[in-house]
Design an enzyme around this catalytic site. Structure first.
Site, mmCIF file in Angstrom:
data_model
loop_
_atom_site.group_PDB
_atom_site.id
_atom_site.type_symbol
_atom_site.label_atom_id
_atom_site.label_comp_id
_atom_site.label_asym_id
_atom_site.label_seq_id
_atom_site.Cartn_x
_atom_site.Cartn_y
_atom_site.Cartn_z
ATOM 1 N N ASP A 85 0.825 -1.208 0.000
ATOM 2 C CA ASP A 85 0.000 0.000 0.000
ATOM 3 C C ASP A 85 0.859 1.259 0.000
ATOM 4 O O ASP A 85 0.487 2.277 -0.579
ATOM 5 C CB ASP A 85 -0.920 0.000 1.228
ATOM 6 C CG ASP A 85 -1.815 -1.234 1.251
ATOM 7 O OD1 ASP A 85 -2.274 -1.634 0.171
ATOM 8 O OD2 ASP A 85 -2.017 -1.812 2.337
ATOM 9 N N HIS A 89 17.001 -19.522 15.226
ATOM 10 C CA HIS A 89 17.200 -19.526 13.768
ATOM 11 C C HIS A 89 16.491 -20.719 13.112
ATOM 12 O O HIS A 89 17.140 -21.580 12.507
ATOM 13 C CB HIS A 89 18.700 -19.537 13.438
ATOM 14 C CG HIS A 89 18.998 -19.105 12.018
ATOM 15 N ND1 HIS A 89 20.136 -18.452 11.659
ATOM 16 C CD2 HIS A 89 18.278 -19.231 10.880
ATOM 17 C CE1 HIS A 89 20.135 -18.193 10.354
ATOM 18 N NE2 HIS A 89 18.989 -18.674 9.858
ATOM 19 N N GLU A 139 25.620 -16.589 16.619
ATOM 20 C CA GLU A 139 24.754 -17.750 16.867
ATOM 21 C C GLU A 139 25.631 -18.958 17.165
ATOM 22 O O GLU A 139 26.653 -19.127 16.496
ATOM 23 C CB GLU A 139 23.861 -18.022 15.649
ATOM 24 C CG GLU A 139 22.889 -16.886 15.390
ATOM 25 C CD GLU A 139 21.989 -17.116 14.173
ATOM 26 O OE1 GLU A 139 22.074 -18.195 13.554
ATOM 27 O OE2 GLU A 139 21.216 -16.212 13.838
ATOM 28 N N ARG A 149 18.716 -11.509 9.186
ATOM 29 C CA ARG A 149 20.001 -11.866 9.790
ATOM 30 C C ARG A 149 20.207 -10.972 11.004
ATOM 31 O O ARG A 149 19.778 -9.806 11.013
ATOM 32 C CB ARG A 149 21.157 -11.622 8.801
ATOM 33 C CG ARG A 149 21.277 -12.667 7.708
ATOM 34 C CD ARG A 149 21.825 -14.000 8.238
ATOM 35 N NE ARG A 149 21.895 -15.006 7.204
ATOM 36 C CZ ARG A 149 20.946 -15.897 6.927
ATOM 37 N NH1 ARG A 149 19.823 -15.903 7.624
ATOM 38 N NH2 ARG A 149 21.117 -16.800 5.979
ATOM 39 N N GLY A 200 12.994 -20.499 8.886
ATOM 40 C CA GLY A 200 13.025 -20.992 7.502
ATOM 41 C C GLY A 200 13.886 -22.237 7.409
ATOM 42 O O GLY A 200 15.057 -22.163 7.071
ATOM 43 N N ASP A 215 14.648 -14.235 15.542
ATOM 44 C CA ASP A 215 15.003 -15.598 15.124
ATOM 45 C C ASP A 215 16.481 -15.699 14.780
ATOM 46 O O ASP A 215 17.021 -16.797 14.676
ATOM 47 C CB ASP A 215 14.149 -15.998 13.902
ATOM 48 C CG ASP A 215 14.375 -17.441 13.487
ATOM 49 O OD1 ASP A 215 14.354 -18.317 14.386
ATOM 50 O OD2 ASP A 215 14.564 -17.716 12.291
HETATM 51 P P1 NDP Z 1 15.628 -11.773 -2.036
HETATM 52 O O1 NDP Z 1 16.964 -11.583 -2.656
HETATM 53 O O2 NDP Z 1 14.546 -12.457 -2.818
HETATM 54 O O3 NDP Z 1 15.058 -10.334 -1.608
HETATM 55 C C1 NDP Z 1 15.834 -9.399 -0.928
HETATM 56 C C2 NDP Z 1 15.011 -8.134 -0.717
HETATM 57 O O4 NDP Z 1 15.790 -7.222 0.083
HETATM 58 C C3 NDP Z 1 14.677 -7.404 -2.033
HETATM 59 O O5 NDP Z 1 13.381 -6.860 -1.983
HETATM 60 C C4 NDP Z 1 15.724 -6.287 -2.063
HETATM 61 O O6 NDP Z 1 15.340 -5.119 -2.769
HETATM 62 C C5 NDP Z 1 15.831 -5.962 -0.582
HETATM 63 N N1 NDP Z 1 17.086 -5.266 -0.288
HETATM 64 C C6 NDP Z 1 18.354 -5.678 -0.542
HETATM 65 N N2 NDP Z 1 19.249 -4.737 -0.167
HETATM 66 C C7 NDP Z 1 18.514 -3.701 0.325
HETATM 67 C C8 NDP Z 1 18.848 -2.445 0.877
HETATM 68 N N3 NDP Z 1 20.115 -2.029 0.985
HETATM 69 N N4 NDP Z 1 17.844 -1.630 1.312
HETATM 70 C C9 NDP Z 1 16.544 -2.013 1.188
HETATM 71 N N5 NDP Z 1 16.162 -3.206 0.672
HETATM 72 C C10 NDP Z 1 17.137 -4.027 0.250
HETATM 73 O O7 NDP Z 1 15.875 -12.522 -0.643
HETATM 74 P P2 NDP Z 1 14.905 -13.550 0.135
HETATM 75 O O8 NDP Z 1 13.589 -12.900 0.373
HETATM 76 O O9 NDP Z 1 14.937 -14.880 -0.515
HETATM 77 O O10 NDP Z 1 15.719 -13.704 1.523
HETATM 78 C C11 NDP Z 1 15.978 -12.594 2.365
HETATM 79 C C12 NDP Z 1 16.900 -13.011 3.498
HETATM 80 O O11 NDP Z 1 16.201 -13.805 4.447
HETATM 81 C C13 NDP Z 1 18.069 -13.933 3.088
HETATM 82 O O12 NDP Z 1 19.130 -13.180 2.530
HETATM 83 C C14 NDP Z 1 18.463 -14.564 4.401
HETATM 84 O O13 NDP Z 1 19.434 -13.781 5.040
HETATM 85 C C15 NDP Z 1 17.156 -14.519 5.219
HETATM 86 N N6 NDP Z 1 16.672 -15.879 5.514
HETATM 87 C C16 NDP Z 1 16.525 -16.268 6.826
HETATM 88 C C17 NDP Z 1 16.083 -17.542 7.147
HETATM 89 C C18 NDP Z 1 15.850 -17.941 8.573
HETATM 90 O O14 NDP Z 1 15.734 -19.133 8.859
HETATM 91 N N7 NDP Z 1 15.731 -17.019 9.501
HETATM 92 C C19 NDP Z 1 15.789 -18.536 6.108
HETATM 93 C C20 NDP Z 1 15.891 -18.014 4.765
HETATM 94 C C21 NDP Z 1 16.347 -16.732 4.507
HETATM 95 P P3 NDP Z 1 15.034 -5.187 -4.377
HETATM 96 O O15 NDP Z 1 13.684 -5.872 -4.463
HETATM 97 O O16 NDP Z 1 14.990 -3.771 -4.791
HETATM 98 O O17 NDP Z 1 16.142 -6.011 -4.975
#
Ligand code: NDP
Length: 313
Positions: A177, A276, A257, A228, A279, A252
């Site tokens: 939104d 953690h 860790e 993270r 996911g 999480d």
């Molecule tokens: P994606 O690469 O699909 O998406 C990343 C998003 O972050 C995008 O929308 C990107 O923007 C945005 N982004 C990146 N840099 C910036 C910045 N400097 N400022 C603002 N926005 C930013 O990643 P996923 O969704 O697949 O995963 C995200 C994270 O989740 C992973 O990197 C991992 O660290 C974490 N994770 C944690 C798990 C857990 O068990 N806790 C399990 C799996 C993942 P844009 O759309 O413009 O590119």
């Protein structure tokens, strides 16, 4: 067939799955950095979690061309100058969003329905009637609108919440939104009831949720971090949670860790800590993903989930 080193505490399970799926080449397994250092020589591919960058810097690691992470993040290597530029890094994409969105919705409901209070009342046989709240109309802000953030947005919509989002570019703006970019953090957070952090850890995002951002959060807000630990300035977070007991944090992931036993976060009543697990990587799913990528690799085709080393994710 390229030689593969599997570096994981479940390395044996990965090895069995990959062989069942048809891999017939040389496979070595390692559970510790020392074992990995002994077995790295000659390996072209590494499948693993938290692969130490020192392996790539060593002369024995020069044969490595591709590293597949068993998780969605590979920040320790993507941000490391010790990993030679020609080494391709891939991560798992599109497998965690739904399950992580369940985690986020679960804890938002826990918070919104005051389930902790109800459980405590039940334990002391107290009939603690109160007017229960609803998520409907509440504002959720999702930082990171990638494969995970997009699923959180979809589930929040099913609960009739208002959805704000923050990402690096503007192409994800139609998902939400109201959309914000990285220079607009304080404006982004100031109206949120729930701030969900689902960003990758990069040089740009480290400690992006800092003292200023935390101080801008509205009274009674709840922060949920599934990205993270290094995305949040932990010291500033602890300070805010101590000064503002009406804030809640569901965490999480942590900078270190497992979380140190003497970390003050354990003691804070307004913090929920999970180890953690939002996911989970499942060995059979990751093995299938890896084998599909290995097919592409052997054919010289582009791999799935390649990390852009400049962007860091
Ligand atoms: P994606 O690469 O699909 O998406 C990343 C998003 O972050 C995008 O929308 C990107 O923007 C945005 N982004 C990146 N840099 C910036 C910045 N400097 N400022 C603002 N926005 C930013 O990643 P996923 O969704 O697949 O995963 C995200 C994270 O989740 C992973 O990197 C991992 O660290 C974490 N994770 C944690 C798990 C857990 O068990 N806790 C399990 C799996 C993942 P844009 O759309 O413009 O590119």
């Amino acid at each position: 067939m390229p030689e593969i080193l599997i570096y994981h505490n479940e390395a044996q399970q990965y090895a069995s799955h990959i062989q069942e799926l048809g891999y017939k080449g040389i496979l070595r397994i390692a559970r510790t950095p020392e074992e990995a250092a002994r077995h790295i020589e000659g390996a072209e591919v590494i499948l693993g979690w938290n692969v130490p960058d020192s392996l790539l810097a060593a002369p024995e690691g020069q044969s490595v061309r591709w590293i597949q992470s068993t998780g969605a993040g590979i920040d320790n290597l993507a941000n490391s100058p010790r990993v030679p530029a020609p080494v391709t890094l891939t991560r798992i994409v599109d497998q965690y969003g739904r399950v992580m969105a369940e985690y986020v919705l679960g804890y938002m409901l826990f918070h919104n329905k005051e389930m902790k209070r109800l459980l405590e009342a039940q334990q002391s046989r107290r009939w603690d009637g109160f007017r229960v709240d609803t998520l409907e109309g509440k504002i959720i802000g999702v930082a990171g609108l990638g494969s995970i953030g997009a699923e959180i947005v979809a589930k929040a919509r099913a609960f009739h919440m208002q959805v704000y989002g923050l990402s690096r570019g503007t192409d994800k703006a139609p998902l939400v939104d109201r959309h914000f970019t990285s220079g607009e953090w304080t404006d982004f957070v100031k109206q949120l009831d729930y701030l969900v952090v689902a960003l990758p850890l990069t040089q740009d995002t480290r400690y992006t949720v800092n003292q200023e951002v935390l101080a801008a959060m509205k009274p009674g807000a709840c922060l949920i971090n599934v990205g993270r630990g290094g995305l949040i300035d932990e010291k500033a977070l602890i300070g805010q949670l101590q000064q503002r007991p009406e804030l809640t944090a569901v965490l999480d992931v942590f900078d270190r860790e497992p979380l140190d036993r003497d970390n003050p976060l354990w003691e804070l009543p307004n913090v929920i800590i999970t180890p953690h697990l939002s996911g989970p990587s499942r060995v059979p799913d990751v093995s299938r993903y890896f084998m599909a990528n290995l097919d592409l690799y052997i054919q010289g085709l582009p791999l799935r989930g390649v990390v852009d080393r400049i962007r860091g994710y």
